[in-house]
Write a protein that holds these residues in place. Structure first.
Motif, mmCIF file in Angstrom:
data_model
loop_
_atom_site.group_PDB
_atom_site.id
_atom_site.type_symbol
_atom_site.label_atom_id
_atom_site.label_comp_id
_atom_site.label_asym_id
_atom_site.label_seq_id
_atom_site.Cartn_x
_atom_site.Cartn_y
_atom_site.Cartn_z
ATOM 1 N N ALA A 48 0.832 -1.211 0.000
ATOM 2 C CA ALA A 48 0.000 0.000 0.000
ATOM 3 C C ALA A 48 0.863 1.255 0.000
ATOM 4 N N ILE A 49 1.953 1.231 0.770
ATOM 5 C CA ILE A 49 2.866 2.377 0.817
ATOM 6 C C ILE A 49 3.521 2.592 -0.534
ATOM 7 N N LEU A 50 4.006 1.520 -1.137
ATOM 8 C CA LEU A 50 4.689 1.637 -2.424
ATOM 9 C C LEU A 50 3.758 2.144 -3.515
ATOM 10 N N GLU A 51 2.490 1.771 -3.459
ATOM 11 C CA GLU A 51 1.542 2.259 -4.461
ATOM 12 C C GLU A 51 1.411 3.776 -4.381
ATOM 13 N N ILE A 52 1.368 4.317 -3.168
ATOM 14 C CA ILE A 52 1.288 5.770 -2.987
ATOM 15 C C ILE A 52 2.551 6.444 -3.515
#
Length: 263
Positions: A48-52
């Motif tokens: 989820a962090i990497l997608e942001i």
């Protein structure tokens, strides 16, 4: 989300939402080393962090605790920017249903950390910095972080590795009358405690280790520096130099006392 600081907050909040959602559920575990493992929550939070980060800054390098290093789409022009991502610091706590964890995101560029955020999923708080100042955000409202040593609470990291042993072991401070006479030790086993120094909830934090490229500590160290804490290696030299390790203290008096006890 135009600034790197706001992006760090958004990324940390995205990871924290996953951590909160998966808390108490049946989680698969992935062994990493003896006594160390990741869970599905770690992996999903990092995703989820990497997608942001990838959507907002596709050219940046990202180093995740679980996924490792991934290069961005930069053409090589300008200084390299590198995000350090620790999606769930305190996995052992989390797996044991103990609500003491943090989600850490930090951006390094030009030889320094220029933005960082540490999110507490259970308190709904994010401690963050733009590299110059530090704030705590709750319910969308920011308040400046103000270090305060009056609690005399000092967190000790008792987890290995111990590169400075036998010369230094944090556990020895627990047997030192000078330490226990002035300070009150705590052990939460999450770098959330480093952010607490910046926020005035801890007088200091102490750990051994080589932390220069650590996804665990980059955000907390940046928060403490931006908030005005005294941050050094264990021997009082600049952080990431000398004997390495970390003393993050709310003020110079606390730092001097701890430095003397460690020496």
């Amino acid at each position: 989300m135009n600034t790197d600081g706001e992006l760090a907050v958004a990324a940390a909040e995205a990871g924290a939402a996953v951590v909160l959602d998966r808390y108490g559920t049946d989680l698969a575990r992935f062994d990493k080393a003896p006594g160390d493992f990741a869970t599905e929550a770690d992996v999903e939070a990092e995703k989820a962090i990497l997608e942001i980060l990838r959507e907002a800054r596709p050219g940046d390098v990202v180093v995740g605790e679980e996924g490792g290093r991934s290069e961005g789409s930069s053409d090589g022009v300008g200084p390299q920017r590198e995000w350090l991502v620790d999606p769930l610091c305190g996995t052992l706590n989390y797996a044991a249903r103990t609500m003491l964890v943090s989600v850490n995101v930090a951006l390094r560029g030009g030889g320094r950390t220029v933005a960082a955020a540490s999110a507490d999923p259970f308190a709904g708080e994010v401690f963050w910095t733009d590299g110059d100042r530090a704030w705590g955000r709750t319910g969308g409202r920011d308040e400046p972080l103000a270090p305060d040593a009056s609690s005399n609470l000092v967190d000790l990291n008792l987890d290995p590795p111990f590169p400075n042993a036998p010369a230094f072991r944090a556990a020895r401070l627990l047997l030192d009358d000078g330490f226990t006479g002035r300070f009150r030790p705590r052990v939460i086993s999450s770098t959330l405690a480093v952010a607490w120094v910046a926020a005035g909830r801890r007088a200091a934090y102490i750990t051994d280790g080589h932390l220069g490229d650590s996804v665990h500590f980059a955000a907390g160290i940046a928060l403490c520096q931006a908030a005005g804490c005294v941050v050094t290696a264990l021997d009082g030299s600049p952080v990431h130099s000398g004997t390495q390790g970390l003393i993050a203290a709310a003020d110079s008096d606390t730092h001097a006392a701890l430095l003397k006890l460690i020496a």
